[in-house]
Design a protein around this motif. Structure first.
Motif, short mmCIF file in Angstrom:
data_model
loop_
_atom_site.label_atom_id
_atom_site.label_comp_id
_atom_site.label_asym_id
_atom_site.label_seq_id
_atom_site.Cartn_x
_atom_site.Cartn_y
_atom_site.Cartn_z
N VAL A 18 0.82 -1.24 -0.10
CA VAL A 18 0.08 0.29 0.30
C VAL A 18 0.65 1.25 -0.11
CG1 VAL A 18 -2.25 1.30 1.40
CG2 VAL A 18 -1.84 -1.04 1.14
N LEU A 19 0.09 1.80 -0.65
CA LEU A 19 1.18 3.43 -0.51
C LEU A 19 0.31 4.39 -0.17
CD1 LEU A 19 3.01 5.48 -1.48
CD2 LEU A 19 1.68 6.00 -3.90
N LEU A 20 0.76 5.51 0.46
CA LEU A 20 -0.27 6.41 1.22
C LEU A 20 -0.18 7.55 0.41
CD1 LEU A 20 0.05 5.17 4.67
CD2 LEU A 20 -1.27 3.84 3.38
N ILE A 42 -3.31 1.88 -3.99
CA ILE A 42 -2.86 3.18 -3.29
C ILE A 42 -4.31 3.99 -2.02
CG2 ILE A 42 -1.92 6.18 -3.87
CD1 ILE A 42 -1.53 4.36 -6.78
N LEU A 43 -4.09 4.65 -0.98
CA LEU A 43 -5.11 5.11 -0.57
C LEU A 43 -4.90 6.62 -0.97
CD1 LEU A 43 -4.87 3.82 3.02
CD2 LEU A 43 -6.46 3.08 1.09
N MET A 44 -5.44 7.58 -1.41
CA MET A 44 -6.05 8.84 -2.21
C MET A 44 -6.22 9.48 -1.44
SD MET A 44 -3.74 10.52 -5.10
CE MET A 44 -3.09 8.83 -6.24
N ASP A 45 -5.48 10.71 -0.57
CA ASP A 45 -6.59 12.05 -0.42
C ASP A 45 -7.09 12.71 -1.60
OD1 ASP A 45 -7.99 13.64 1.35
OD2 ASP A 45 -6.09 14.88 1.80
N ILE A 46 -8.57 13.90 -1.93
CA ILE A 46 -8.84 14.07 -2.72
C ILE A 46 -8.28 15.41 -2.79
CG2 ILE A 46 -10.29 15.30 -3.76
CD1 ILE A 46 -9.97 12.52 -4.14
N ILE A 92 -6.88 2.14 -6.49
CA ILE A 92 -6.84 3.52 -6.08
C ILE A 92 -7.66 3.24 -4.72
CG2 ILE A 92 -6.45 6.23 -6.21
CD1 ILE A 92 -5.20 5.99 -8.25
N LEU A 93 -8.47 3.58 -3.45
CA LEU A 93 -8.90 3.56 -2.86
C LEU A 93 -9.10 4.97 -1.98
CD1 LEU A 93 -11.14 2.77 -1.17
CD2 LEU A 93 -9.14 1.72 0.30
#
Length: 220
Positions: free
Chosen positions: A4-6, A51-55, A78-79
């Protein structure tokens, strides 16, 4: 192990999230990005599954990062993990290829399940986001007439028409051999379908599946 990538512009949140996920046996944090540009670069240089992706991030935001990463590789899931349930943000993210959308008030175990879900190919949308869309005009979940949506641990899971047929047969007490004959499939294929259904619904065995189906009125 799910790598996982943050991607989030708040260092404290990145560090806390990394710490929480480190304690989960089947998840490994392989990188952290403070903006969309770093997320794009790390997606190309690191072995990343999800990838846990902020907007809302500086320089290149999460929406643009989703566009670039999905253009580079559809295999990377991508989550979106955001504090925003804005209809336009969710629609843009899903339309550009995001595999799920959850909010930052999510519990750790629910987040772990969401990561596992998108990694296995499911589209995961948290119930709070879904409720926002129920009040609006757009819907983030892609649907068609051959799909059934069911909520599991706060997430919407898609079941195909074939999935429902198999579940009905399980509830009816039919063996794998009997199901194979009726569906014109190899017995091994039926076994695989059942395993996939149990996995996507986060259940343990076919008995739990039958109980779940009856309780949630998936079958007659």
């Amino acid at each position: 192990m799910i790598k996982v990538l943050l991607a989030d512009d708040q260092q404290l949140f990145r560090d806390l999230l990394s710490f929480m996920l480190t304690n989960i046996d089947d998840i490994e944090v392989v990188g952290k990005a403070k903006n969309g540009d770093e997320a794009i670069r790390l997606a190309k240089t690191e072995a990343v599954d999800v990838i846990l992706m902020d907007i809302e991030m500086p320089e290149t935001n999460g929406i643009e990062a989703i566009r670039s990463i999905k253009a580079y590789s559809e295999a990377i899931k991508i989550l979106v993990l955001s504090s925003s349930s804005d209809i336009d943000n969710v629609s843009d993210a899903i339309d550009l290829g995001a595999d799920g959308y959850v909010l930052k008030d999510i519990k750790t175990e629910e987040l772990a399940n969401a990561i596992r879900g998108v990694h296995s190919g499911l589209e995961v949308v948290h119930k709070n986001v879904r409720e926002q869309f129920n009040q609006g005009k757009k819907r983030p979940v892609r649907k068609n007439r051959d799909k059934t949506l069911v909520t599991v641990h706060g997430f919407e899971i898609e079941l195909s028409k074939r999935d429902i047929e198999v579940i009905q047969m399980i509830v009816d007490g039919k063996t794998n051999k009997e199901m194979a004959g009726e569906l014109f499939l190899a017995e091994g294929r039926v076994r695989n379908i059942i395993t996939e259904i149990i996995s996507k619904l986060m259940l343990k065995d076919r008995t739990q599946l039958a109980v779940f189906a009856i309780k949630n009125k998936l079958v007659t």
